[in-house]
Design a protein around this motif. Structure first.
Motif, PDB file in Angstrom:
ATOM      1  N   HIS A   1      12.852 -11.676  45.418  1.00  0.00           N
ATOM      2  CA  HIS A   1      11.743 -11.632  46.385  1.00  0.00           C
ATOM      3  C   HIS A   1      11.316 -10.205  46.709  1.00  0.00           C
ATOM      4  O   HIS A   1      12.105  -9.430  47.255  1.00  0.00           O
TER       5      HIS A   1
ATOM      6  N   HIS B   1       7.521  -7.638  47.618  1.00  0.00           N
ATOM      7  CA  HIS B   1       6.066  -7.492  47.704  1.00  0.00           C
ATOM      8  C   HIS B   1       5.749  -6.160  47.041  1.00  0.00           C
ATOM      9  O   HIS B   1       5.263  -5.238  47.696  1.00  0.00           O
TER      10      HIS B   1
ATOM     11  N   LYS C   1       5.365 -20.338  47.736  1.00  0.00           N
ATOM     12  CA  LYS C   1       6.064 -19.818  48.910  1.00  0.00           C
ATOM     13  C   LYS C   1       5.432 -20.305  50.207  1.00  0.00           C
ATOM     14  O   LYS C   1       4.218 -20.262  50.364  1.00  0.00           O
TER      15      LYS C   1
ATOM     16  N   HIS D   1      15.784 -14.750  52.429  1.00  0.00           N
ATOM     17  CA  HIS D   1      16.427 -14.015  53.533  1.00  0.00           C
ATOM     18  C   HIS D   1      17.643 -14.762  54.088  1.00  0.00           C
ATOM     19  O   HIS D   1      18.075 -14.487  55.205  1.00  0.00           O
TER      20      HIS D   1
ATOM     21  N   ASP E   1      12.884  -7.851  49.121  1.00  0.00           N
ATOM     22  CA  ASP E   1      11.788  -7.890  50.093  1.00  0.00           C
ATOM     23  C   ASP E   1      11.102  -6.526  50.193  1.00  0.00           C
ATOM     24  O   ASP E   1      10.641  -6.142  51.273  1.00  0.00           O
TER      25      ASP E   1
HETATM   26 ZN   LIG Z   1       8.841 -11.020  52.043  1.00  0.00          ZN
END
Ligand SMILES: [Zn+2]
Length: 449
Positions: free
Chosen positions: A58, A60, A233, A332, A386
Protein backbone atom coordinates in the motif's frame (compact mmCIF):
# COMPACT_ATOMS: atom_id res chain seq x y z
CA UNK A 1 -2.14 -36.17 41.60
CA UNK A 2 0.33 -36.00 44.49
CA UNK A 3 3.83 -35.32 43.24
CA UNK A 4 2.68 -34.33 39.76
CA UNK A 5 4.37 -31.43 37.97
CA UNK A 6 0.90 -29.92 37.47
CA UNK A 7 0.55 -29.42 41.17
CA UNK A 8 1.52 -26.03 42.50
CA UNK A 9 3.93 -25.66 45.37
CA UNK A 10 7.33 -27.03 46.23
CA UNK A 11 7.00 -30.33 44.38
CA UNK A 12 5.98 -28.52 41.18
CA UNK A 13 8.90 -26.16 41.41
CA UNK A 14 11.29 -29.06 41.88
CA UNK A 15 9.87 -30.78 38.80
CA UNK A 16 10.29 -27.60 36.75
CA UNK A 17 13.89 -27.26 37.89
CA UNK A 18 14.58 -30.89 37.01
CA UNK A 19 13.03 -30.44 33.55
CA UNK A 20 15.21 -27.40 32.87
CA UNK A 21 18.31 -29.24 34.00
CA UNK A 22 17.78 -32.15 31.60
CA UNK A 23 16.32 -30.38 28.53
CA UNK A 24 18.80 -28.97 26.02
CA UNK A 25 17.94 -25.29 25.58
CA UNK A 26 17.84 -25.36 21.76
CA UNK A 27 14.80 -27.67 21.70
CA UNK A 28 13.24 -26.54 24.96
CA UNK A 29 10.15 -24.50 25.50
CA UNK A 30 10.38 -20.84 24.47
CA UNK A 31 11.44 -18.55 27.31
CA UNK A 32 9.74 -15.31 28.29
CA UNK A 33 12.99 -13.32 28.41
CA UNK A 34 15.37 -12.80 25.50
CA UNK A 35 19.06 -13.34 26.25
CA UNK A 36 22.18 -11.22 25.93
CA UNK A 37 22.69 -12.57 22.40
CA UNK A 38 19.86 -10.41 20.95
CA UNK A 39 22.09 -7.60 19.52
CA UNK A 40 24.32 -10.12 17.70
CA UNK A 41 21.34 -12.07 16.30
CA UNK A 42 19.76 -8.74 15.31
CA UNK A 43 22.85 -7.70 13.32
CA UNK A 44 23.01 -11.06 11.52
CA UNK A 45 19.29 -11.07 10.70
CA UNK A 46 19.22 -7.42 9.60
CA UNK A 47 21.95 -8.12 7.04
CA UNK A 48 19.79 -10.86 5.51
CA UNK A 49 16.54 -8.89 5.84
CA UNK A 50 18.12 -5.96 3.97
CA UNK A 51 18.66 -8.30 1.01
CA UNK A 52 14.98 -9.28 0.75
CA UNK A 53 13.18 -7.26 -1.95
CA UNK A 54 10.02 -5.63 -0.60
CA UNK A 55 6.53 -6.04 -2.00
CA UNK A 56 4.80 -2.85 -0.88
CA UNK A 57 1.09 -3.63 -0.40
CA UNK A 58 0.00 0.00 0.00
CA UNK A 59 1.44 3.33 -1.10
CA UNK A 60 0.43 6.63 -2.63
CA UNK A 61 3.59 6.92 -4.74
CA UNK A 62 3.18 10.37 -6.24
CA UNK A 63 4.55 13.83 -6.81
CA UNK A 64 3.01 16.26 -4.31
CA UNK A 65 1.14 18.36 -6.91
CA UNK A 66 -0.70 15.38 -8.43
CA UNK A 67 -4.34 15.45 -7.30
CA UNK A 68 -4.87 11.82 -8.42
CA UNK A 69 -2.79 10.64 -5.45
CA UNK A 70 -5.90 10.01 -3.34
CA UNK A 71 -9.69 10.16 -3.59
CA UNK A 72 -9.80 12.36 -0.50
CA UNK A 73 -7.78 15.19 0.96
CA UNK A 74 -6.34 16.14 4.31
CA UNK A 75 -9.12 17.55 6.48
CA UNK A 76 -9.00 21.24 7.46
CA UNK A 77 -7.80 20.80 11.03
CA UNK A 78 -5.52 17.83 11.25
CA UNK A 79 -3.52 16.83 14.36
CA UNK A 80 -0.74 14.57 13.10
CA UNK A 81 1.05 12.28 15.52
CA UNK A 82 4.55 13.27 16.62
CA UNK A 83 6.43 11.07 14.16
CA UNK A 84 4.30 12.17 11.20
CA UNK A 85 4.96 15.89 11.58
CA UNK A 86 7.20 17.36 8.91
CA UNK A 87 9.52 18.49 11.71
CA UNK A 88 10.53 14.84 12.33
CA UNK A 89 14.34 14.90 11.90
CA UNK A 90 14.26 11.35 10.51
CA UNK A 91 13.02 12.76 7.19
CA UNK A 92 16.32 14.62 6.80
CA UNK A 93 18.10 11.27 7.13
CA UNK A 94 15.78 9.91 4.43
CA UNK A 95 16.65 12.77 2.06
CA UNK A 96 20.35 12.19 2.72
CA UNK A 97 20.01 8.47 1.96
CA UNK A 98 17.94 8.93 -1.19
CA UNK A 99 19.42 12.11 -2.68
CA UNK A 100 22.66 12.88 -0.84
CA UNK A 101 20.92 15.94 0.69
CA UNK A 102 23.81 18.08 1.97
CA UNK A 103 22.10 19.83 4.93
CA UNK A 104 21.05 18.74 8.42
CA UNK A 105 17.67 20.45 8.50
CA UNK A 106 14.83 21.57 6.24
CA UNK A 107 15.19 25.33 6.75
CA UNK A 108 13.54 26.91 3.66
CA UNK A 109 16.89 28.04 2.18
CA UNK A 110 18.19 24.46 2.51
CA UNK A 111 15.00 22.63 1.50
CA UNK A 112 15.10 24.54 -1.81
CA UNK A 113 17.97 22.25 -2.88
CA UNK A 114 15.69 19.22 -2.50
CA UNK A 115 12.56 20.83 -3.97
CA UNK A 116 14.47 21.99 -7.08
CA UNK A 117 15.82 18.49 -7.60
CA UNK A 118 12.36 16.90 -7.37
CA UNK A 119 10.69 19.54 -9.58
CA UNK A 120 13.37 18.99 -12.23
CA UNK A 121 12.81 15.22 -12.43
CA UNK A 122 9.04 15.73 -12.50
CA UNK A 123 9.39 18.19 -15.40
CA UNK A 124 11.71 15.81 -17.25
CA UNK A 125 9.00 13.09 -17.28
CA UNK A 126 9.52 9.36 -17.80
CA UNK A 127 9.31 6.49 -15.34
CA UNK A 128 12.99 6.14 -14.44
CA UNK A 129 12.80 8.40 -11.36
CA UNK A 130 10.26 6.37 -9.38
CA UNK A 131 11.79 3.07 -10.51
CA UNK A 132 15.06 4.48 -9.13
CA UNK A 133 13.45 5.26 -5.76
CA UNK A 134 12.24 1.64 -5.55
CA UNK A 135 15.70 0.38 -6.49
CA UNK A 136 17.39 2.48 -3.80
CA UNK A 137 15.04 1.04 -1.17
CA UNK A 138 15.18 -2.51 -2.59
CA UNK A 139 11.45 -2.52 -3.36
CA UNK A 140 10.56 -4.91 -6.16
CA UNK A 141 6.84 -4.16 -6.59
CA UNK A 142 4.67 -1.40 -5.17
CA UNK A 143 0.89 -1.09 -5.15
CA UNK A 144 -0.11 2.48 -5.93
CA UNK A 145 -3.44 3.47 -4.38
CA UNK A 146 -4.53 6.32 -6.62
CA UNK A 147 -7.56 7.71 -8.46
CA UNK A 148 -5.76 6.86 -11.73
CA UNK A 149 -2.36 5.41 -12.53
CA UNK A 150 0.18 8.13 -13.35
CA UNK A 151 2.25 8.29 -16.55
CA UNK A 152 5.40 8.63 -14.42
CA UNK A 153 4.84 5.26 -12.69
CA UNK A 154 6.16 2.20 -14.50
CA UNK A 155 3.25 -0.32 -14.66
CA UNK A 156 5.72 -3.20 -14.39
CA UNK A 157 6.71 -2.04 -10.91
CA UNK A 158 3.65 -0.07 -9.74
CA UNK A 159 0.29 -1.85 -9.71
CA UNK A 160 -2.94 0.10 -9.45
CA UNK A 161 -5.43 -0.04 -6.56
CA UNK A 162 -8.51 2.03 -7.40
CA UNK A 163 -11.11 3.63 -5.12
CA UNK A 164 -14.74 2.51 -5.02
CA UNK A 165 -16.36 4.50 -2.16
CA UNK A 166 -17.77 7.00 -4.65
CA UNK A 167 -20.33 4.41 -5.79
CA UNK A 168 -21.86 4.66 -2.30
CA UNK A 169 -22.61 8.38 -2.74
CA UNK A 170 -24.72 8.94 -5.90
CA UNK A 171 -27.70 10.56 -4.14
CA UNK A 172 -28.12 14.07 -2.71
CA UNK A 173 -25.29 14.25 -0.19
CA UNK A 174 -26.12 17.50 1.58
CA UNK A 175 -26.85 15.76 4.92
CA UNK A 176 -23.62 13.74 4.64
CA UNK A 177 -21.52 16.78 3.72
CA UNK A 178 -22.99 18.81 6.57
CA UNK A 179 -22.17 16.26 9.30
CA UNK A 180 -18.82 17.85 10.22
CA UNK A 181 -16.02 19.89 8.60
CA UNK A 182 -14.11 16.73 7.58
CA UNK A 183 -17.10 15.30 5.71
CA UNK A 184 -17.45 18.74 4.11
CA UNK A 185 -14.06 18.08 2.48
CA UNK A 186 -14.41 14.34 1.82
CA UNK A 187 -17.85 13.96 0.27
CA UNK A 188 -17.54 16.52 -2.57
CA UNK A 189 -14.35 14.68 -3.57
CA UNK A 190 -16.28 11.39 -3.68
CA UNK A 191 -18.83 13.07 -5.94
CA UNK A 192 -15.97 14.15 -8.19
CA UNK A 193 -14.64 10.59 -8.47
CA UNK A 194 -18.14 9.30 -9.24
CA UNK A 195 -18.50 11.83 -12.06
CA UNK A 196 -15.13 10.81 -13.39
CA UNK A 197 -16.26 7.18 -13.47
CA UNK A 198 -19.54 8.22 -15.15
CA UNK A 199 -17.54 10.05 -17.83
CA UNK A 200 -15.32 7.00 -18.26
CA UNK A 201 -18.45 4.91 -18.89
CA UNK A 202 -20.11 7.56 -21.12
CA UNK A 203 -22.92 8.36 -18.69
CA UNK A 204 -24.10 11.97 -18.66
CA UNK A 205 -26.52 11.43 -15.77
CA UNK A 206 -27.40 8.74 -13.25
CA UNK A 207 -29.34 5.81 -14.75
CA UNK A 208 -33.05 5.72 -13.87
CA UNK A 209 -33.15 2.39 -12.05
CA UNK A 210 -31.02 0.27 -9.76
CA UNK A 211 -30.42 -2.46 -12.35
CA UNK A 212 -28.71 0.05 -14.63
CA UNK A 213 -26.81 1.68 -11.76
CA UNK A 214 -25.53 -1.76 -10.75
CA UNK A 215 -24.50 -2.44 -14.35
CA UNK A 216 -22.57 0.86 -14.35
CA UNK A 217 -20.82 -0.07 -11.06
CA UNK A 218 -19.86 -3.53 -12.33
CA UNK A 219 -18.70 -2.26 -15.72
CA UNK A 220 -16.48 0.41 -14.13
CA UNK A 221 -14.83 -2.21 -11.92
CA UNK A 222 -14.37 -4.49 -14.93
CA UNK A 223 -12.81 -1.65 -16.98
CA UNK A 224 -10.53 -0.61 -14.12
CA UNK A 225 -9.26 -4.16 -13.95
CA UNK A 226 -8.57 -4.08 -17.69
CA UNK A 227 -6.58 -0.88 -17.16
CA UNK A 228 -4.33 -2.77 -14.75
CA UNK A 229 -6.20 -2.62 -11.43
CA UNK A 230 -5.27 -5.39 -8.98
CA UNK A 231 -7.51 -4.37 -6.07
CA UNK A 232 -10.38 -2.09 -5.08
CA UNK A 233 -10.07 0.10 -2.04
CA UNK A 234 -12.64 1.32 0.46
CA UNK A 235 -11.86 4.39 2.55
CA UNK A 236 -15.36 3.93 4.00
CA UNK A 237 -14.09 4.07 7.59
CA UNK A 238 -13.66 7.83 7.08
CA UNK A 239 -17.30 8.30 6.07
CA UNK A 240 -19.41 5.77 7.94
CA UNK A 241 -19.39 2.57 10.02
CA UNK A 242 -17.56 -0.44 8.62
CA UNK A 243 -20.59 -2.50 9.64
CA UNK A 244 -22.50 -3.34 6.46
CA UNK A 245 -25.93 -4.92 6.79
CA UNK A 246 -27.37 -7.24 4.14
CA UNK A 247 -30.55 -5.55 2.87
CA UNK A 248 -32.85 -7.12 0.29
CA UNK A 249 -32.51 -5.80 -3.26
CA UNK A 250 -36.12 -4.48 -3.43
CA UNK A 251 -35.48 -2.11 -0.56
CA UNK A 252 -32.36 -0.67 -2.21
CA UNK A 253 -34.16 -0.45 -5.57
CA UNK A 254 -37.05 1.51 -4.05
CA UNK A 255 -34.68 3.98 -2.35
CA UNK A 256 -32.66 4.48 -5.54
CA UNK A 257 -35.79 5.06 -7.69
CA UNK A 258 -37.12 7.56 -5.21
CA UNK A 259 -33.94 9.63 -4.86
CA UNK A 260 -31.71 9.20 -7.93
CA UNK A 261 -33.00 12.40 -9.52
CA UNK A 262 -33.37 14.48 -6.36
CA UNK A 263 -34.51 14.65 -2.75
CA UNK A 264 -32.46 13.92 0.35
CA UNK A 265 -32.66 10.34 1.68
CA UNK A 266 -32.87 9.80 5.43
CA UNK A 267 -29.74 8.49 7.15
CA UNK A 268 -31.31 5.03 7.37
CA UNK A 269 -32.36 5.02 3.71
CA UNK A 270 -28.90 6.07 2.54
CA UNK A 271 -27.24 3.38 4.72
CA UNK A 272 -29.54 0.69 3.34
CA UNK A 273 -28.75 1.71 -0.22
CA UNK A 274 -25.00 1.86 0.52
CA UNK A 275 -24.97 -1.53 2.24
CA UNK A 276 -26.56 -3.07 -0.84
CA UNK A 277 -24.13 -1.43 -3.30
CA UNK A 278 -21.22 -2.42 -1.05
CA UNK A 279 -22.25 -6.05 -1.52
CA UNK A 280 -22.54 -5.59 -5.28
CA UNK A 281 -18.94 -4.35 -5.25
CA UNK A 282 -17.71 -7.29 -3.15
CA UNK A 283 -19.51 -9.70 -5.45
CA UNK A 284 -17.92 -8.05 -8.50
CA UNK A 285 -14.47 -8.19 -6.86
CA UNK A 286 -14.97 -11.96 -6.52
CA UNK A 287 -15.98 -12.28 -10.18
CA UNK A 288 -13.04 -10.20 -11.38
CA UNK A 289 -10.55 -11.79 -8.98
CA UNK A 290 -9.70 -8.42 -7.46
CA UNK A 291 -8.60 -8.11 -3.83
CA UNK A 292 -10.67 -5.83 -1.61
CA UNK A 293 -8.70 -3.32 0.49
CA UNK A 294 -10.12 -1.51 3.51
CA UNK A 295 -8.68 1.41 5.41
CA UNK A 296 -8.81 -0.26 8.82
CA UNK A 297 -6.88 2.00 11.21
CA UNK A 298 -7.62 5.16 13.11
CA UNK A 299 -7.54 7.89 10.46
CA UNK A 300 -6.57 11.53 10.20
CA UNK A 301 -8.88 14.41 11.06
CA UNK A 302 -10.61 15.47 14.25
CA UNK A 303 -13.84 13.62 13.50
CA UNK A 304 -12.61 10.14 12.65
CA UNK A 305 -14.76 7.66 14.59
CA UNK A 306 -12.67 4.89 16.11
CA UNK A 307 -15.79 2.93 16.99
CA UNK A 308 -17.09 3.05 13.40
CA UNK A 309 -13.67 2.29 11.96
CA UNK A 310 -12.95 -0.70 14.19
CA UNK A 311 -12.21 -3.61 11.83
CA UNK A 312 -14.35 -5.97 13.96
CA UNK A 313 -17.31 -4.23 12.28
CA UNK A 314 -16.34 -6.14 9.14
CA UNK A 315 -16.57 -9.56 10.77
CA UNK A 316 -19.94 -10.47 9.20
CA UNK A 317 -18.53 -9.73 5.74
CA UNK A 318 -15.12 -11.36 6.23
CA UNK A 319 -16.79 -14.49 7.62
CA UNK A 320 -19.54 -14.68 5.01
CA UNK A 321 -19.29 -18.00 3.09
CA UNK A 322 -20.61 -16.24 -0.05
CA UNK A 323 -17.33 -14.31 -0.14
CA UNK A 324 -14.96 -17.14 0.73
CA UNK A 325 -13.26 -16.72 -2.67
CA UNK A 326 -12.78 -12.96 -2.23
CA UNK A 327 -9.44 -11.89 -0.77
CA UNK A 328 -9.79 -9.10 1.80
CA UNK A 329 -6.90 -6.92 2.95
CA UNK A 330 -7.11 -4.83 6.11
CA UNK A 331 -4.70 -1.98 5.42
CA UNK A 332 -2.79 -0.56 8.40
CA UNK A 333 -3.45 -3.75 10.38
CA UNK A 334 -6.49 -2.28 12.15
CA UNK A 335 -4.22 -0.06 14.28
CA UNK A 336 -4.64 0.40 17.24
CA UNK A 337 -6.73 -2.80 17.17
CA UNK A 338 -3.80 -4.82 15.83
CA UNK A 339 -4.56 -7.89 17.92
CA UNK A 340 -8.21 -7.95 16.80
CA UNK A 341 -7.04 -7.56 13.21
CA UNK A 342 -4.61 -10.49 13.25
CA UNK A 343 -7.38 -12.74 14.57
CA UNK A 344 -9.61 -11.67 11.68
CA UNK A 345 -6.94 -13.24 9.43
CA UNK A 346 -7.69 -16.65 10.88
CA UNK A 347 -9.92 -16.91 7.79
CA UNK A 348 -7.79 -17.98 4.84
CA UNK A 349 -8.99 -15.13 2.61
CA UNK A 350 -8.19 -12.28 5.03
CA UNK A 351 -4.83 -10.46 5.12
CA UNK A 352 -3.43 -7.45 6.97
CA UNK A 353 -0.55 -5.10 6.28
CA UNK A 354 1.61 -2.94 8.53
CA UNK A 355 1.41 0.20 6.39
CA UNK A 356 0.98 3.43 8.35
CA UNK A 357 1.73 1.65 11.67
CA UNK A 358 5.40 1.78 10.68
CA UNK A 359 5.08 5.59 10.49
CA UNK A 360 2.74 6.14 13.45
CA UNK A 361 4.98 4.40 15.98
CA UNK A 362 8.74 4.03 16.31
CA UNK A 363 10.42 0.70 15.44
CA UNK A 364 10.63 -0.35 19.10
CA UNK A 365 6.81 -0.51 19.23
CA UNK A 366 6.34 -1.90 15.72
CA UNK A 367 8.64 -4.70 16.88
CA UNK A 368 6.11 -5.72 19.55
CA UNK A 369 3.21 -5.72 17.09
CA UNK A 370 5.20 -7.80 14.59
CA UNK A 371 6.18 -10.31 17.28
CA UNK A 372 2.51 -10.93 17.94
CA UNK A 373 1.53 -11.14 14.26
CA UNK A 374 4.40 -13.43 13.31
CA UNK A 375 3.58 -15.72 16.23
CA UNK A 376 -0.05 -16.07 15.13
CA UNK A 377 -0.62 -16.02 11.34
CA UNK A 378 2.66 -15.34 9.50
CA UNK A 379 1.08 -16.35 6.15
CA UNK A 380 -1.40 -13.46 6.30
CA UNK A 381 0.78 -10.45 7.04
CA UNK A 382 2.28 -8.12 4.47
CA UNK A 383 4.57 -5.13 4.30
CA UNK A 384 3.17 -1.76 3.23
CA UNK A 385 4.59 1.76 3.32
CA UNK A 386 1.59 4.09 2.92
CA UNK A 387 4.17 6.39 1.32
CA UNK A 388 2.55 9.80 0.98
CA UNK A 389 3.82 13.35 0.35
CA UNK A 390 3.40 15.93 3.14
CA UNK A 391 4.59 18.90 1.11
CA UNK A 392 7.15 19.82 -1.56
CA UNK A 393 10.04 18.97 0.77
CA UNK A 394 8.94 15.81 2.57
CA UNK A 395 7.60 13.68 -0.24
CA UNK A 396 6.36 10.15 -0.79
CA UNK A 397 10.04 9.30 -1.37
CA UNK A 398 11.04 10.16 2.21
CA UNK A 399 7.96 8.53 3.78
CA UNK A 400 8.62 5.41 1.71
CA UNK A 401 12.16 5.38 3.10
CA UNK A 402 10.86 5.85 6.67
CA UNK A 403 8.48 2.90 6.38
CA UNK A 404 11.00 0.60 4.68
CA UNK A 405 13.79 1.36 7.17
CA UNK A 406 11.51 1.20 10.22
CA UNK A 407 9.98 -2.07 9.09
CA UNK A 408 13.25 -3.83 8.29
CA UNK A 409 14.80 -2.86 11.63
CA UNK A 410 11.66 -3.61 13.68
CA UNK A 411 11.32 -6.97 11.96
CA UNK A 412 14.97 -7.88 12.60
CA UNK A 413 14.48 -6.93 16.27
CA UNK A 414 11.22 -8.91 16.59
CA UNK A 415 12.78 -12.01 15.05
CA UNK A 416 16.03 -11.64 17.03
CA UNK A 417 14.06 -11.66 20.27
CA UNK A 418 12.02 -14.67 19.19
CA UNK A 419 15.16 -16.56 18.18
CA UNK A 420 16.88 -15.66 21.46
CA UNK A 421 13.79 -16.70 23.42
CA UNK A 422 13.97 -20.10 21.73
CA UNK A 423 10.84 -19.87 19.55
CA UNK A 424 12.69 -20.95 16.37
CA UNK A 425 16.12 -20.74 14.76
CA UNK A 426 17.64 -18.07 12.51
CA UNK A 427 16.89 -19.96 9.28
CA UNK A 428 13.22 -20.08 10.17
CA UNK A 429 13.38 -16.37 11.09
CA UNK A 430 14.64 -15.46 7.61
CA UNK A 431 11.93 -17.63 6.02
CA UNK A 432 9.26 -15.79 8.06
CA UNK A 433 10.79 -12.42 7.11
CA UNK A 434 10.64 -13.32 3.43
CA UNK A 435 6.95 -14.23 3.71
CA UNK A 436 6.03 -10.97 5.41
CA UNK A 437 8.16 -8.63 3.31
CA UNK A 438 7.53 -10.16 -0.09
CA UNK A 439 6.17 -13.65 -0.68
CA UNK A 440 2.71 -13.43 0.93
CA UNK A 441 1.84 -10.39 -1.21
CA UNK A 442 3.40 -11.84 -4.37
CA UNK A 443 1.28 -14.95 -3.89
CA UNK A 444 -1.88 -12.97 -3.16
CA UNK A 445 -1.54 -10.88 -6.33
CA UNK A 446 -0.68 -13.92 -8.41
CA UNK A 447 3.01 -13.40 -8.96
CA UNK A 448 5.60 -16.09 -8.60
CA UNK A 449 7.73 -15.48 -5.51
ZN1 LIG B 1 -2.99 5.13 2.37
Amino acid sequence: MRGSCNQLGKVGLLCAAAALAYTPIAVGQARPLAGADVPKIYERLLKQIDQIPLYDNHSHATFPDDSDMDAQATPPDESPVLRLRDTNPEFVAGAKFLFGYPYDDFKPEHAKWLIDKKKAVEAAGGTAYWDGILDKLNVETCLANRVALAPYLDPKRFHWVFFVDSFLFPLDNRDETGKNPDMGVYIPLQEKVLHRYMKQENLSSLPPDLAEYEAFVRKTVEDNKKKGGVAMKFEAAYFRSLYFSDPPRDKAAAIYSRFYSGGVPSEEEYRTFQDYIFRVLIDEAGKENLSVHFHSAVGIGDYFSMRNGNPLNLENVLRDPRYSKVNFVLLHGGYPYTLDAIWLTAAKNVYIDSSLISDYVYPSELKNILKQWISLYPERIMYGSDAFPFNDTVGAEETMWLAARSTRTALAAALAELVSEGAFNEDKAVELARMYLHDNAAKLYGEKP
